[in-house]
Design a protein around this motif. Structure first.
Motif, short mmCIF file in Angstrom:
data_model
loop_
_atom_site.label_atom_id
_atom_site.label_comp_id
_atom_site.label_asym_id
_atom_site.label_seq_id
_atom_site.Cartn_x
_atom_site.Cartn_y
_atom_site.Cartn_z
N LYS A 47 0.83 -1.20 0.00
CA LYS A 47 0.00 0.00 0.00
C LYS A 47 0.87 1.26 0.00
O LYS A 47 0.57 2.21 -0.68
N GLU A 48 1.93 1.25 0.78
CA GLU A 48 2.84 2.40 0.84
C GLU A 48 4.22 1.95 0.41
O GLU A 48 4.77 0.99 0.93
N HIS A 49 4.78 2.66 -0.55
CA HIS A 49 6.12 2.35 -1.04
C HIS A 49 7.12 3.27 -0.36
O HIS A 49 6.92 4.47 -0.29
N LEU A 50 8.20 2.66 0.10
CA LEU A 50 9.24 3.41 0.80
C LEU A 50 10.54 3.33 0.03
O LEU A 50 10.88 2.30 -0.55
N PHE A 51 11.27 4.43 0.05
CA PHE A 51 12.66 4.46 -0.38
C PHE A 51 13.45 4.20 0.89
O PHE A 51 13.27 4.92 1.89
N GLN A 52 14.31 3.17 0.89
CA GLN A 52 15.00 2.78 2.11
C GLN A 52 16.49 2.55 1.87
O GLN A 52 16.88 2.07 0.81
N ILE A 53 17.26 2.87 2.89
CA ILE A 53 18.69 2.59 2.90
C ILE A 53 18.92 1.62 4.05
O ILE A 53 18.54 1.91 5.20
N ILE A 54 19.53 0.49 3.77
CA ILE A 54 19.81 -0.49 4.82
C ILE A 54 20.94 0.05 5.70
O ILE A 54 22.01 0.39 5.20
#
Length: 125
Positions: A47-54
């Protein structure tokens, strides 16, 4: 998945990534996300897309073929980016990222931060 908006934690996460200089202009959009082993970090039809950095931990990134078989694509680790294709591509794909262990990511919502990401991040230029 648990979200954390504590500014001190966000600053700690920023300092632990090589993208600190690039992401520092997006501080007001950032939050931290924690995943336990087996949780999906990204998946189709979210439903919600996130831009993520591990920041910590690792994820298994894989594709599910039309016949249901699994094809391993990569093992994501510290400083790897997740969700960057959703900034440009709006249709769902078949790629999953699953936490291999305890994972912490620095994240922002793609929908509410798309313009800020595209305007402020040199790695998209």
């Amino acid at each position: 998945m648990k979200r954390f908006y504590d500014k001190g934690l966000i600053e700690t996460c920023l300092k632990r990534t090589k993208f600190e200089p690039v992401m520092s202009g997006l501080r007001k959009h950032l939050f931290a996300v924690q995943y336990e082993k087996g949780e999906f970090v990204t998946m189709p039809l979210q439903k919600e897309h996130l831009f993520q950095i591990i920041i910590q931990g690792s994820v298994n990134i894989y594709f599910i073929r039309d016949d249901g078989s699994v094809y391993s694509l990569a093992k994501g680790q510290k400083n790897d980016l997740l969700g960057e294709m959703k900034i440009f591509q709006r249709q769902p794909g078949n790629v999953y990222a699953e936490a291999s262990d305890h994972v912490i990511c620095l994240a922002l919502s793609i929908e509410s931060s798309r313009d800020a990401l595209l305007e402020n991040c040199p790695f998209f230029s």
